[in-house]
Each structure stands twice: as C-alpha cells, then as structure tokens.
Design a protein around this motif. Structure first.
Motif, PDB file in Angstrom:
ATOM      1  N   LEU A  46       0.831  -1.202   0.000  1.00 54.18           N
ATOM      2  CA  LEU A  46       0.000   0.000   0.000  1.00 54.18           C
ATOM      3  C   LEU A  46       0.866   1.253   0.000  1.00 54.18           C
ATOM      4  O   LEU A  46       0.595   2.217  -0.734  1.00 54.18           O
ATOM      5  N   ALA A  47       1.924   1.253   0.809  1.00 57.46           N
ATOM      6  CA  ALA A  47       2.819   2.409   0.867  1.00 57.46           C
ATOM      7  C   ALA A  47       3.471   2.670  -0.480  1.00 57.46           C
ATOM      8  O   ALA A  47       3.667   3.821  -0.890  1.00 57.46           O
ATOM      9  N   LYS A  48       3.805   1.613  -1.207  1.00 59.45           N
ATOM     10  CA  LYS A  48       4.401   1.770  -2.534  1.00 59.45           C
ATOM     11  C   LYS A  48       3.413   2.391  -3.504  1.00 59.45           C
ATOM     12  O   LYS A  48       3.785   3.216  -4.354  1.00 59.45           O
ATOM     13  N   ALA A  49       2.131   2.010  -3.377  1.00 56.93           N
ATOM     14  CA  ALA A  49       1.108   2.537  -4.281  1.00 56.93           C
ATOM     15  C   ALA A  49       0.746   3.981  -3.950  1.00 56.93           C
ATOM     16  O   ALA A  49       0.526   4.799  -4.846  1.00 56.93           O
ATOM     17  N   TRP A  50       0.698   4.306  -2.653  1.00 58.70           N
ATOM     18  CA  TRP A  50       0.262   5.634  -2.253  1.00 58.70           C
ATOM     19  C   TRP A  50       1.422   6.607  -2.071  1.00 58.70           C
ATOM     20  O   TRP A  50       1.326   7.766  -2.479  1.00 58.70           O
ATOM     21  N   VAL A  59      -5.302   2.443   8.734  1.00 58.57           N
ATOM     22  CA  VAL A  59      -5.160   3.362   7.599  1.00 58.57           C
ATOM     23  C   VAL A  59      -6.304   4.371   7.654  1.00 58.57           C
ATOM     24  O   VAL A  59      -7.474   4.005   7.829  1.00 58.57           O
ATOM     25  N   LYS A  60      -5.968   5.637   7.514  1.00 63.64           N
ATOM     26  CA  LYS A  60      -6.940   6.702   7.730  1.00 63.64           C
ATOM     27  C   LYS A  60      -7.726   7.039   6.458  1.00 63.64           C
ATOM     28  O   LYS A  60      -7.228   6.894   5.336  1.00 63.64           O
ATOM     29  N   LEU A  61      -8.942   7.497   6.677  1.00 58.74           N
ATOM     30  CA  LEU A  61      -9.731   8.086   5.606  1.00 58.74           C
ATOM     31  C   LEU A  61      -9.144   9.449   5.251  1.00 58.74           C
ATOM     32  O   LEU A  61      -8.478  10.080   6.091  1.00 58.74           O
ATOM     33  N   PRO A  62      -9.370   9.960   4.026  1.00 59.39           N
ATOM     34  CA  PRO A  62      -8.854  11.296   3.691  1.00 59.39           C
ATOM     35  C   PRO A  62      -9.393  12.346   4.661  1.00 59.39           C
ATOM     36  O   PRO A  62     -10.571  12.330   5.026  1.00 59.39           O
ATOM     37  N   ALA A  63      -8.524  13.235   5.074  1.00 60.80           N
ATOM     38  CA  ALA A  63      -8.933  14.292   6.001  1.00 60.80           C
ATOM     39  C   ALA A  63      -9.661  15.419   5.288  1.00 60.80           C
ATOM     40  O   ALA A  63     -10.421  16.167   5.907  1.00 60.80           O
ATOM     41  N   ASP A  64      -9.450  15.539   3.984  1.00 67.95           N
ATOM     42  CA  ASP A  64     -10.029  16.629   3.195  1.00 67.95           C
ATOM     43  C   ASP A  64     -10.536  16.041   1.884  1.00 67.95           C
ATOM     44  O   ASP A  64      -9.755  15.490   1.102  1.00 67.95           O
ATOM     45  N   ARG A  65     -11.820  16.167   1.631  1.00 68.02           N
ATOM     46  CA  ARG A  65     -12.384  15.568   0.414  1.00 68.02           C
ATOM     47  C   ARG A  65     -11.903  16.264  -0.860  1.00 68.02           C
ATOM     48  O   ARG A  65     -12.085  15.758  -1.963  1.00 68.02           O
ATOM     49  N   TYR A  66     -11.304  17.426  -0.716  1.00 69.73           N
ATOM     50  CA  TYR A  66     -10.830  18.154  -1.894  1.00 69.73           C
ATOM     51  C   TYR A  66      -9.318  18.034  -2.083  1.00 69.73           C
ATOM     52  O   TYR A  66      -8.747  18.702  -2.951  1.00 69.73           O
ATOM     53  N   ALA A  67      -8.675  17.185  -1.279  1.00 71.05           N
ATOM     54  CA  ALA A  67      -7.233  16.948  -1.415  1.00 71.05           C
ATOM     55  C   ALA A  67      -7.032  15.733  -2.317  1.00 71.05           C
ATOM     56  O   ALA A  67      -7.247  14.593  -1.911  1.00 71.05           O
ATOM     57  N   ASP A  68      -6.647  15.977  -3.558  1.00 66.50           N
ATOM     58  CA  ASP A  68      -6.508  14.900  -4.532  1.00 66.50           C
ATOM     59  C   ASP A  68      -5.271  14.055  -4.226  1.00 66.50           C
ATOM     60  O   ASP A  68      -4.262  14.555  -3.722  1.00 66.50           O
ATOM     61  N   GLY A  69      -5.377  12.783  -4.574  1.00 69.25           N
ATOM     62  CA  GLY A  69      -4.245  11.897  -4.376  1.00 69.25           C
ATOM     63  C   GLY A  69      -4.655  10.448  -4.513  1.00 69.25           C
ATOM     64  O   GLY A  69      -5.840  10.128  -4.679  1.00 69.25           O
ATOM     65  N   ASP A 117      -8.426   5.553  -4.371  1.00 68.59           N
ATOM     66  CA  ASP A 117      -8.832   4.252  -3.849  1.00 68.59           C
ATOM     67  C   ASP A 117     -10.131   4.344  -3.057  1.00 68.59           C
ATOM     68  O   ASP A 117     -10.925   3.394  -3.052  1.00 68.59           O
ATOM     69  N   LEU A 118     -10.347   5.466  -2.373  1.00 71.35           N
ATOM     70  CA  LEU A 118     -11.618   5.614  -1.666  1.00 71.35           C
ATOM     71  C   LEU A 118     -12.774   5.599  -2.661  1.00 71.35           C
ATOM     72  O   LEU A 118     -13.824   4.995  -2.405  1.00 71.35           O
ATOM     73  N   GLN A 119     -12.600   6.235  -3.817  1.00 66.62           N
ATOM     74  CA  GLN A 119     -13.635   6.204  -4.847  1.00 66.62           C
ATOM     75  C   GLN A 119     -13.895   4.774  -5.328  1.00 66.62           C
ATOM     76  O   GLN A 119     -15.049   4.363  -5.497  1.00 66.62           O
ATOM     77  N   ALA A 120     -12.814   4.026  -5.558  1.00 65.56           N
ATOM     78  CA  ALA A 120     -12.974   2.646  -6.003  1.00 65.56           C
ATOM     79  C   ALA A 120     -13.708   1.817  -4.952  1.00 65.56           C
ATOM     80  O   ALA A 120     -14.551   0.966  -5.283  1.00 65.56           O
ATOM     81  N   SER A 152     -10.008   9.285 -11.393  1.00 66.28           N
ATOM     82  CA  SER A 152      -8.825  10.118 -11.186  1.00 66.28           C
ATOM     83  C   SER A 152      -8.584  10.250  -9.681  1.00 66.28           C
ATOM     84  O   SER A 152      -9.243   9.594  -8.878  1.00 66.28           O
ATOM     85  N   GLU A 153      -7.681  11.117  -9.309  1.00 65.67           N
ATOM     86  CA  GLU A 153      -7.416  11.344  -7.888  1.00 65.67           C
ATOM     87  C   GLU A 153      -8.336  12.409  -7.301  1.00 65.67           C
ATOM     88  O   GLU A 153      -8.201  12.778  -6.140  1.00 65.67           O
TER      89      GLU A 153
END
Length: 725
Positions: A267-271, A285-295, A300-303, A494-495
């Motif tokens: 996972l670390a290699k992918a992210w 592993v944490k959920l994104p802290a900001d929904r507008y922070a692309d990455g 993966d959260l979208q998937a 996308s991210e």
C-alpha cells in the motif's frame, strides 16, 4: 437647509419614487381557485389522454432502452411526472374527496406519472415506535394511489427518502439528519430495517386496489433510496470541526484495502504518503482528512465506494424481486461524478436530480446567485445528460430552476426541449406538488410562494404547461445522433473525488444525444474516447465530415451558438436566448431582446423585459400554421406581496412575504405569418377560465399582448383563428 439635510431629503424622495415605480410593475393575482374546468384551454385530457393501466400497459425498458408499454416494446413513451413531496407543512396527503379532485386535475394538466417522495417521513410523522405507521396517513396514501391509477397516472416510489427511515421518536424527518442512508451500505441492522420498510408498505395490500402496491402494474419504478451515494451523504452531513468522512467507513475501507494490497508495504508503494501510525495489519489506515485533497488515497476511496455501492444496490434490488416486483429499479439519483456513474453502471434505469441556482432553505439569509441558466449553457441539464447510460431508461427524478430567481421562466423551455432532444423518458420538476386546488390553503408552505413550491408560482406553472406539450406530446423531436462517452471502468477514476465529465464535452448535449457507453461496445462510432483529451469542436467536425451532422448546422462553440441536429432548437449563450421551432410549438426564452426573433410562424417583434413566450397548437392533428386554436404563453416573473431582500440585487431573502402572488407586468408584440378572415385573442385565467377577447382583427395577425388584463394578470391566452375560405 443644510447640505446634509438636502441630500437626505433627495434620497428619501428617490426611494419613494422607486417604491411607486416598483408597485406599478407588480400586479396581484385575482384567481383563488386553481382547478381547471373541463373543456377549458388548459384541459389537456383530450389531446394528452391517459389510458388504462393494466398488464399490457405496464411500463418496461423497451427494445431500444426507452420506456415503453409491455404490449409495444418497440414504441417509446414519454412521461410527464408530478412530484408529490408532501409534508404536514404543505398540507400532507389529501382526504378521499381531495385525492379524487387532485388526481383528476393532474390528468387534465397532462401528467401521466407521479413520484411519491418522503413517503416514509409522512407515514412515521409523530410516531414513537418503529414501523408504527400513522393509520390515517396510510389510508390516505392508499386511496391516493388508487385515484392516480384510475386517472391513468403511474407511480414512482422512493424505497427510502428520510435518513430517519421508519425509526420512531424523531421529529426531524424532513431534515438532513439520521445516518440510515450511510449505514445501509455498511451494516446488517440498517439493511434489515430498510427491507422491513419495503415489506410493510410496498408488499402490503392496498384496500382500494385489492392488490399489493409492489405487484401493481401502476408501480413503474422504485428508487431504492433517494440521493444515497456515500460521498454525497458525507457532504450533506459535513460540519465544521468534524472529519470529512464518517468513522463508520474506516473499518470497511481498511478491509477493502487489505484485500486489494495485502500488506502495508504494498500500500505504501502505491500511495507514497502513509503515516507512521498507519498499518493495514492493524486496520489503522486513515480516511482522507479533506475531500478536496486529490491523491491516490482519494482515488482508492472512490474505487471502494463504487464496489460498495454496486453491491448494496444489487442486494436491495434482490429484496424487491423476492417480494414480487417486476418494474424498474434505480438508485444513486444525483451527484454526476465519474465515481457515481460507475456505481450506476448496473442499475436497470438511471435516475438523476439537478438544480439551477439551488436554495438550501427558507430561513432569513438564504441566498441564491440570481443568474441565468442560458449564460452557462444550461449546465444543470448538461451535467445529468452526461450521467446517462445509453440503452437504459433515463428519468429526471428532480429538477428545478428555483424561485426567487428572476430567470426561472427559462426552465419551462430548457428542460422539456432538451429532454425531448435527448430522448429522455420521464421529466419531473420537483416541488411539494406541481398543482394546487386553490390559493390560500392554511398550511405554512402554502401561505406564500417558496422554493420547491411550484404549484403557487405562475411562472413555474406556465413552464409545466409548456412541458406537457413540448415534452410529453412530443413536439420536440429526438436527436438522430448518438454521441457515446467511452467508459472503461475503475481505471477512469482520477485522484479527484469531484471529477465529472468535462464541460468542453458536455456541450455536445446541445446538439445531439449523449450518454455513457462501455468502451468495448464502441463499433465505429464517433464519440468521446478515454482519456478525455478531445473537445466538442473536434467531435462535431468529425460528425460533419462523416455527414452525420449537416454541414449547415449553425453550431459555433466559440461564439456560444448551439443548434440541435434536428434544427428545432437554437441556444445563443451570448445573447441569453433559447428558441425552439417545431410544427406544433414555437417558443423563446430571452434575457434580452435587441432585435425581433423570427421563429417561423410566430415573430416576436419586441418585449419590455425578459421572459418566456410560446405558442402551441391545441389541435392534436393540426400544427400552428393551420390550427384554429392556439395557446399563447407569456411568463415574466412573480413574487409574493411584501417580499423583502437584504440586497438590491435580490439575492438574499429577508422575508418571503405573503399572498396574493404578484406577476411582473409586461408586454410583448407578436406577429404571425398567417392571414385570417377573423382572429381574436382572449385571456385565460390561471384556472382555465376563458375571458372575452382583448384583441381582434382580420387579415394579418399582429397584436400587443399585455399580461395585465382587465380580469387580472395571467400567463395564458387563447388565439382563435378563422381562415379565409
């Protein structure tokens, strides 16, 4: 007198003059009853008759993916939808007599399907125990369903509208509270609650039809849960100081990541951005802290959302099938992102909600932008056009261009003409109800026009009247061009969680039909490929080169000019004008009119302000060039008496005021390319009452039309023509 006093006196005098001038511009509506009388110019039951609802006329996905009757799957049918989103504040469900009158009026206005929204909230209002439906409300709902069916009106029902579901002890069922929509995706108790709700209401026998609602041929579509996408639910519940995503998502997301990556190292290699305290093995592993922070974390959260939502929809659909439902099923009916499009891939019918100049509430300080939809190329229509999956029925479950936006007359032309061009199946303008039986009902949401209260708004009602003809009757032709947008699958994510189809491509919806299609089903078609590197100009050029789009089509994107492939619709963004010319209807919506608009038979010579003008044949067999009875619609703006705004641009509301509704006074000069032995123009009241003529003549037909008549202001007129010979 001092200079300061002189200036103050001048300002006061100017304010008084402006108030007098403003009062001259608004004329109070005199109509009280809004029930259309049989045989009046607003009674469409003869030109748009509703048939019997039985097994032969059960609505299905036809042979080309359009809605059709079971006995004729090759013939698409168009459905004009009545939104029934009642609550105690808007009067609730009517008694038996009221239901009979209301259902009959809906049929006369041209509606042939209705959507029951927040039904769960109404059934559970004031109840303290789970699933303890209010018996009187349940009886009224059952009777209304039977009354609608008797009048040839099909049903769309939400399996869940309120986040409170059928849990007892809540008094905020119409607010954005409760977590049931999220938990439906995550835990078995919530799913079991939803399933029991379907069994208790849909699977119970309606005493007025004699059969269970879920087995009734009138139930055309069930929306599993209204607006229940995970991302949208998170946005709705977002509060300052709270995490962007609910903690309930953390454990399922970690399990999903573990199944995909297997180890923290992978996972670390992918992210590439794992925190020191984040490990898959410990589920931290944490959920994104900001929904507008692309990455990559957001990708993966979208998937994860896509996989979860597709599984959830399949599971809920199975419940309905096991209960005996044979109609169509849909869900995730808003949020036109790439992620939600993938979640909708397997649904049987696509449903979408969309709004222009959305308003979030009724409290003082609520605001809108007060802008025209034509100026942005009717983006609210284009964004849902791009969310459609080609080959499936497409239902607009909610739309509106909201009160008190002064350009909302545009919706009465924008949505029906482009829905017709796109070949959409159902069009539903959202509100407490599309009609009212009268002004002055003693309920909080009926004491003045409000957002989502289109029944009391003469401007919205004029648009719905035009929609019945332009869309349901089929006055606007479906495009012969289909422009697919290729979809590969998860690799299209996308991210950016908010990514949607680019506007430079959704412009194509103003020319021909667009929608999503799996890339492996492309067969030499010209469309938007993956990745999305093209623009609309390039695709239109390819269509012209192939001869699919006529070489003389007037579309010029750089100039903001868009003509449909049918030649019937022309949008001019820069001029703020939309016009339609068909054999049965000609109409134009305009924010400015610097020169005459020639629509074919009707020519708009001039107008004293912005508005909507249309003419439609009231003869099922004759177009406007030969019909002897023509309905003329002229809509400007309307406000409540005593409305107060916090700003001069009328963007921020302070007080909605009260009835009577006032219509902005206006006139328009019209000329028709017809010569008649005699002709006359008569006002038609908002209840369909035909008044004596206000204009008449012989020979060429030309007149000034004022909406300020001796019988009160109106949006409707009847033009009657006796031709020579």
């Amino acid at each position: 007198m001092s200079t300061r006093l002189l200036l103050a006196a001048a300002a006061l005098f100017g304010w008084l003059i402006s108030q007098v001038h403003a009062a001259d511009q608004w004329v109070p509506v005199r109509d009280v009853s809004l029930e259309v009388s049989a045989g009046s110019p607003l009674d469409f039951s003869s030109i748009l008759p509703n048939g019997v609802i039985d097994a032969d006329h059960r609505l299905i996905a036809g042979s080309d993916g359009s809605l059709a009757f079971a006995k004729a799957p090759e013939k698409p049918v168009r459905m004009l939808c009545a939104s029934l989103a009642w609550s105690p504040a808007s009067g609730g469900f009517p008694d038996h007599d009221g239901a009979d009158r209301y259902a009959r009026q809906l049929a006369m206005h041209g509606y042939n399907i209705a959507r029951l929204h927040f039904l769960d909230a109404s059934l559970m209002f004031g109840r303290q125990t789970d699933f303890d439906f209010d018996p009187e409300t349940l009886d009224r709902v059952h009777y209304l369903l039977a009354a609608l069916k008797r009048n040839g009106i099909y049903w769309i029902i939400d399996g869940l509208s309120s986040g409170r579901g059928a849990y007892g002890g809540h008094d905020d069922r119409w607010d954005a509270n409760g977590d049931l929509k999220l938990r439906l995706h995550l835990d078995d108790e919530a799913f079991a609650h939803w399933a029991r709700l379907q069994e208790k209401f849909l699977a119970s026998v309606n005493p007025y039809t004699g059969i269970a609602t879920i087995r009734d041929d009138a139930l055309a579509l069930v929306i599993l849960a209204n607006e229940n996408g995970i991302e949208f639910d998170a946005v709705v519940h977002e509060r300052p100081g709270k995490p962007a995503y609910d903690d309930a998502l953390a454990a399922p997301f970690n399990r999903w990541l573990a199944a995909r990556y297997g180890s923290t190292e992978a996972l670390a290699k992918a992210w590439g951005d794992l925190g020191y305290d984040e490990r898959l093995e410990s589920g931290t592993v944490k959920l994104p802290a900001d929904r507008y922070a692309d990455g990559p974390r957001m990708r993966d959260l979208q998937a994860f959302f896509v996989e979860t939502e597709r599984e959830s929809a399949a599971r809920m659909s199975e419940v309905l099938r096991d209960l005996g439902f044979e109609g169509l099923i849909s869900t995730y009916n808003n949020w036109p992102t790439v992620q939600t499009a993938l979640s909708r891939r397997d649904v049987e019918a696509v449903t979408m909600n969309t709004y222009h100049d959305w308003v979030g509430g009724y409290s003082p300080g609520s605001a809108l932008r007060q802008v025209s939809s034509l100026a942005d190329g009717v983006d609210y229509m284009r964004m849902i056009a791009a969310a459609r999956w080609l080959g499936k029925p497409f239902i607009v479950s909610e739309y509106d261009h909201l009160f008190w936006n002064r350009y909302r007359y545009e919706a009465g032309l924008v949505m029906p003409v482009y829905a017709g061009l796109q070949g959409w199946d159902v069009l539903c303008r959202h509100g407490h109800g599309p009609i009212a039986l009268s002004y002055g009902e003693p309920y909080p949401h009926k004491r003045a026009m409000l957002p989502y209260a289109i029944a009391l708004d003469p401007v919205a009602r004029a648009g719905e009247t035009l929609s019945a003809l332009v869309f349901r009757r089929g006055d606007v032709a479906r495009s012969a061009i289909s422009i697919p947008f290729a979809v590969r699958g998860e690799e299209d994510l996308s991210e950016d969680m908010q990514a949607r189809e680019p506007e430079r491509l959704t412009d194509l919806a103003l020319v021909g039909r667009i929608g999503l299609q799996l890339e492996d089903r492309f067969d030499g078609e010209i469309g938007a490929t993956q990745p999305r590197v093209q623009n609309a100009t390039e695709i239109l050029a390819a269509l012209r080169d192939r001869g699919t789009l006529a070489s003389d089509n007037r579309t010029d994107i750089e100039k903001g000019l868009y003509q449909s492939d049918t030649g019937e619709i022309l949008l001019n963004r820069q001029a703020g004008q939309l016009r339609v010319s068909t054999p049965m209807t000609e109409a134009a919506a305009f924010s400015s009119l610097r020169e005459p608009l020639d629509l074919g038979v009707m020519r708009i010579e001039q107008a004293d302000g912005n508005g909507l003008v249309g003419v439609s044949s009231l003869d099922a067999k004759s177009g406007i060039s030969t019909s002897r009875r023509l309905l003329v619609i002229f809509a400007t703006d309307a406000q409540n008496t005593g409305m107060i705004f916090r700003d001069s641009e009328e963007k921020v509301i302070e007080d909605f005021g009260e009835l009577p509704v006032q219509i902005r006074k206006g006139y328009v000069d019209l000329a028709f390319s017809r010569v008649a032995a005699t002709w006359n123009v008569s006002p038609v009241g908002l209840d369909g009452t035909l008044y004596p003529p206000v204009e008449s003549g012989s020979g060429p037909i030309a007149f000034r039309l004022s909406n300020d008549t001796a019988y009160g202001p109106t949006t409707y007129f009847l033009l009657e023509i006796e031709d020579d010979g």
